[in-house]
Design a protein around this motif. Structure first.
Motif, PDB file in Angstrom:
ATOM      1  N   TYR A 162       0.869  -1.181   0.000  1.00 43.12           N
ATOM      2  CA  TYR A 162       0.000   0.000   0.000  1.00 43.12           C
ATOM      3  C   TYR A 162       0.900   1.222   0.000  1.00 43.12           C
ATOM      4  N   GLY A 216      -1.392   5.817  -1.285  1.00 43.98           N
ATOM      5  CA  GLY A 216      -2.833   5.763  -1.093  1.00 43.98           C
ATOM      6  C   GLY A 216      -3.547   4.725  -1.925  1.00 43.98           C
ATOM      7  N   ARG A 217      -2.813   3.728  -2.431  1.00 45.84           N
ATOM      8  CA  ARG A 217      -3.477   2.673  -3.213  1.00 45.84           C
ATOM      9  C   ARG A 217      -2.721   1.360  -3.058  1.00 45.84           C
ATOM     10  N   TRP A 218      -3.433   0.273  -3.328  1.00 44.58           N
ATOM     11  CA  TRP A 218      -2.836  -1.048  -3.296  1.00 44.58           C
ATOM     12  C   TRP A 218      -2.304  -1.404  -4.682  1.00 44.58           C
ATOM     13  N   ARG A 219      -1.176  -2.064  -4.710  1.00 44.96           N
ATOM     14  CA  ARG A 219      -0.639  -2.587  -5.964  1.00 44.96           C
ATOM     15  C   ARG A 219       0.202  -3.814  -5.655  1.00 44.96           C
ATOM     16  N   ARG A 261      -1.327   7.163   3.786  1.00 47.08           N
ATOM     17  CA  ARG A 261      -0.841   7.051   2.414  1.00 47.08           C
ATOM     18  C   ARG A 261       0.018   5.820   2.189  1.00 47.08           C
TER      19      ARG A 261
END
Length: 376
Positions: free
Chosen positions: A191, A194-197, A237
């Motif tokens: 994470y 601010g996003r999962w990848r 974040r």
């Protein structure tokens, strides 16, 4: 919480004849709950029911490929506790049955990939059915998720939350070893921004600070559940998870573990996983009781605010599998309470009050405190 304050009905324990499942059933009975034992082997379930005695309301054999039997088992109570890992192989069928039966669901997983499936693929059906699912309601990842919330909530918005684990003398069950194979094959997520990848296979060579006597320790990447759960209850974040190398490798091997992790992940996507899985099947089911109780663990969480403020906390305790039985039983009772109104896929701190639940673990020997010196 009295019985009158809870929804009626027993707790269904799936995978009850396994190492952790037996501990969960025993803990529920010790709390005065009734249980329904379920799993694949009727013979083993009957033997366990005879040993446990009073409080076992029923035995319901249910194979993973028998949807009707699974739904019948799940429908016997308001809450189903799934103890049958590895969950990447078993979880979908059991969770689908609980959802169809209108039962809340929790499990003992440590597998980040399975937790992601619950959030990404099962959340809609859970909400439509008006029930909740809490994957990772054991040692993985109740103490860490709750601690992250408690150290980070007053500093929001947060730039980063870091959680680091250390375990001492941890002997794994066969189920945990198989779950570890699922966790280490490179499907984990990070994470960031601010996003999962997808986390990929980036090597990590870092050190983390733990309270004395542990001190500064070499850590490796850890595909922990907090990476999925913390952003759902904190405005943050980045979430970073680490595990001390000595927690999972002999001391002579631990120094090279962080750099070797990417290579191991690639190997586990091939035939090596099957070979290791077969070898695990020839090992003892789990550690003897004395060894299990001797385990000690420490989790540190550090929160960093956008303005540079930092806060830290530490939680410690014994007996990873005993604690898992304790948290599953505690979670099942709270899910069955008339006051519980949550629906959908939830993490521990998203489902329950973090401080209240962490304090409820004190009788088991779990202790937590603020320790901002660790964040300096």
């Amino acid at each position: 919480m009295t019985r009158e304050e809870r929804r009626t009905g027993p707790v269904v324990v799936y995978g009850a004849t396994g190492y952790t499942g037996r501990l969960v059933a025993e803990e529920l009975l010790a709390r005065g709950e009734r249980v329904v034992l379920s799993g694949r082997s009727a013979e083993r379930l009957d033997a366990l029911a005879e040993r446990l005695g009073e409080g076992v309301e029923d035995v319901v054999p249910a194979a993973l490929d028998d949807a009707a039997a699974l739904r019948d088992a799940a429908g016997r109570g308001p809450v189903l506790a799934n103890c049958a890992g590895p969950f990447a192989r078993t979880g979908d069928a059991v969770l689908a049955a609980a959802t169809a039966a209108g039962a809340h669901y929790l499990d003992t997983t440590g597998e980040q990939h399975w937790m992601r499936r619950v959030f990404d693929h099962h959340d809609g059906a859970l909400r439509a059915a008006g029930v909740a699912a809490i994957p990772g309601m054991g040692f993985d990842y109740v103490p860490g998720d709750l601690l992250c919330h408690l150290v980070g909530r007053e500093l929001q918005p947060l730039r980063r939350v870091t959680v680091a684990y250390d375990t001492q003398d941890f002997g794994m069950t066969r189920g945990t070893m198989r779950s570890a194979l699922e966790m280490m094959d490179g499907r984990d997520v990070v994470y960031e921004g601010g996003r999962w990848r997808t986390g990929g296979a980036r090597p990590v060579r870092e050190h983390a600070r733990f309270p004395a006597p542990l001190g500064r320790r070499l850590v490796a990447r850890y595909p922990a559940g907090e990476i999925l759960t913390v952003p759902r209850h904190l405005q943050v974040r980045e979430v970073v998870a680490r595990l001390t190398a000595v927690s999972i490798a002999p001391r002579v091997v631990a120094p090279v573990l962080p750099a070797a992790t990417p290579v191991l992940s690639r190997l586990l996507r091939g035939r090596l996983k099957g070979a290791l899985d077969a070898a695990i099947g020839r090992l003892p089911e789990g550690p003897p009781e004395g060894e299990r109780r001797a385990v000690r663990w420490t989790i540190v969480a550090i929160a960093e605010g956008e303005g540079g403020q930092r806060a830290a906390g530490v939680v410690t305790g014994p007996d990873i599998y005993g604690l898992t039985a304790h948290t599953i039983a505690e979670g099942a009772q709270r899910l069955a309470a008339p006051t519980f109104t949550g629906v959908g896929a939830l993490g521990p701190a998203g489902a329950f009050d973090a401080a209240e639940l962490l304090d409820a673990l004190a009788p088991f020997g779990v202790q937590w405190r603020r320790d901002d010196a660790l964040a300096a």
